[in-house]
Enzyme design. Structure first.
Site, PDB file in Angstrom:
ATOM      1  N   GLY A  43       0.786  -1.228   0.000  1.00  0.00           N
ATOM      2  CA  GLY A  43       0.000   0.000   0.000  1.00  0.00           C
ATOM      3  C   GLY A  43       0.815   1.273   0.000  1.00  0.00           C
ATOM      4  N   SER A  44       2.134   1.154  -0.163  1.00  0.00           N
ATOM      5  CA  SER A  44       2.986   2.349  -0.127  1.00  0.00           C
ATOM      6  C   SER A  44       3.013   3.099  -1.451  1.00  0.00           C
ATOM      7  CB  SER A  44       4.416   1.962   0.276  1.00  0.00           C
ATOM      8  OG  SER A  44       4.970   1.049  -0.662  1.00  0.00           O
ATOM      9  N   GLY A  45       2.463   2.493  -2.513  1.00  0.00           N
ATOM     10  CA  GLY A  45       2.407   3.174  -3.806  1.00  0.00           C
ATOM     11  C   GLY A  45       3.389   2.657  -4.838  1.00  0.00           C
ATOM     12  N   LYS A  46       4.070   1.558  -4.538  1.00  0.00           N
ATOM     13  CA  LYS A  46       5.110   1.031  -5.433  1.00  0.00           C
ATOM     14  C   LYS A  46       4.551   0.666  -6.808  1.00  0.00           C
ATOM     15  CE  LYS A  46       6.187  -2.469  -2.808  1.00  0.00           C
ATOM     16  NZ  LYS A  46       5.098  -2.316  -1.826  1.00  0.00           N
ATOM     17  N   SER A  47       3.525  -0.167  -6.804  1.00  0.00           N
ATOM     18  CA  SER A  47       2.964  -0.629  -8.080  1.00  0.00           C
ATOM     19  C   SER A  47       2.343   0.521  -8.864  1.00  0.00           C
ATOM     20  CB  SER A  47       1.926  -1.730  -7.841  1.00  0.00           C
ATOM     21  OG  SER A  47       2.532  -2.893  -7.306  1.00  0.00           O
ATOM     22  N   GLU A 164       7.263  -7.734  -7.990  1.00  0.00           N
ATOM     23  CA  GLU A 164       7.333  -8.901  -7.100  1.00  0.00           C
ATOM     24  C   GLU A 164       7.622 -10.195  -7.881  1.00  0.00           C
ATOM     25  OE1 GLU A 164       7.529  -8.836  -4.004  1.00  0.00           O
ATOM     26  OE2 GLU A 164       6.605  -6.982  -3.311  1.00  0.00           O
TER      27      GLU A 164
END
Length: 266
Positions: A43-47, A164
């Protein structure tokens, strides 16, 4: 290709009760030929960040520049291949050949796809004759991952994004996957990784960016990352440097990569 992310923010479901801010004023530079790890909690915004970089979604605000220019999604996707966390999410064909050949037929319809598909499959370790007629959905986890990667490098992009890529793989599968990453790097091309398995991938990356709640909170070399986020590494580094001094070597004259290798092998 050099990519500049400039003050990018993104809000999902803007103006609705489901509104969610995924990224907030994120800026970074991705240099040609480097291997970048984007880390952070779920949920940190990586994708979201990498989908914006790949031209799959438009940011709410901010710019992404490719060699200093703004480009449209279609132009971007010709130069960037992105493999998602779950290969099944990008599968659509009943044969491996058709799955891998799709990008060639889409971007270069006048080219013969066969030699390019064969080259891409062999690059990821899949025998062309053995796998070309198999059904992608019925392959093993590692084989699915390879097909997914082959399908996004077949059109020979400059940048490979892996979301991932180690999920669901055993130790041997992870080793094989990272060999593919290293092979891609030897071509002088860029790799961008998202991975929670930092301990496994850290020796294969040049730089690390950390996101937290949509904001960039760290951007530095892998050595700087380990010193900041892994207290065990700092202790090990001090011990290794002490041993080197006792042996008459000068740890301060070593490059970060040389010292990191000594620490990791200690």
């Amino acid at each position: 290709m050099r990519i500049e992310v400039v003050n990018v923010s993104h809000i999902f479901h803007r103006g609705t009760p489901l509104e969610k801010k995924a990224l907030e004023n994120v800026s970074l530079v991705i240099n040609e030929g480097e291997c970048l790890l984007v880390a952070g909690n779920t949920g940190s915004g990586k994708s979201t960040l990498l989908q914006i970089v790949a031209g799959l979604i438009e940011p709410t605000s901010g710019d992404v520049l490719y060699d200093g220019e703004r480009k449209k999604g279609y132009e971007i996707r010709r130069n960037i291949g992105i493999a998602f966390q779950y290969p099944e999410d990008q599968f659509f064909a009943e044969r491996v050949f058709d799955e891998v050949a799709f990008a060639v037929k889409n971007f270069y319809p006048d080219r013969d796809p066969v030699p390019l598909v064969k080259k891409a499959m062999e690059f990821v370790g899949l025998d062309f004759d053995s796998f070309k007629d198999r059904v992608p959905f019925f392959l093993s986890g590692g084989e699915k991952r390879r097909v997914a990667i082959a399908s996004v490098i077949v059109h020979e992009p400059d940048i490979l994004i892996l979301d991932e890529p180690l999920v669901g793989l055993d130790r041997e599968g992870k080793t094989d996957l990272l060999r593919i990453v290293e092979k891609w790097k030897t071509l002088g091309k860029t790799v961008i990784l998202i991975s929670h398995d930092i301990e496994t991938v850290i020796n294969h990356v040049d730089r690390v960016v950390v996101l937290e709640k949509g904001k960039k909170v760290f951007d530095g070399t892998r050595m700087e990352f380990l010193e900041k986020y892994d207290p065990r590494f700092f202790t090990s580094k001090m011990l290794v440097m002490r041993r080197l001094v006792l042996k008459g070597e000068d740890p301060f004259s070593m490059s970060d990569d040389e010292l990191l290798e000594r620490v990791c092998n200690s």
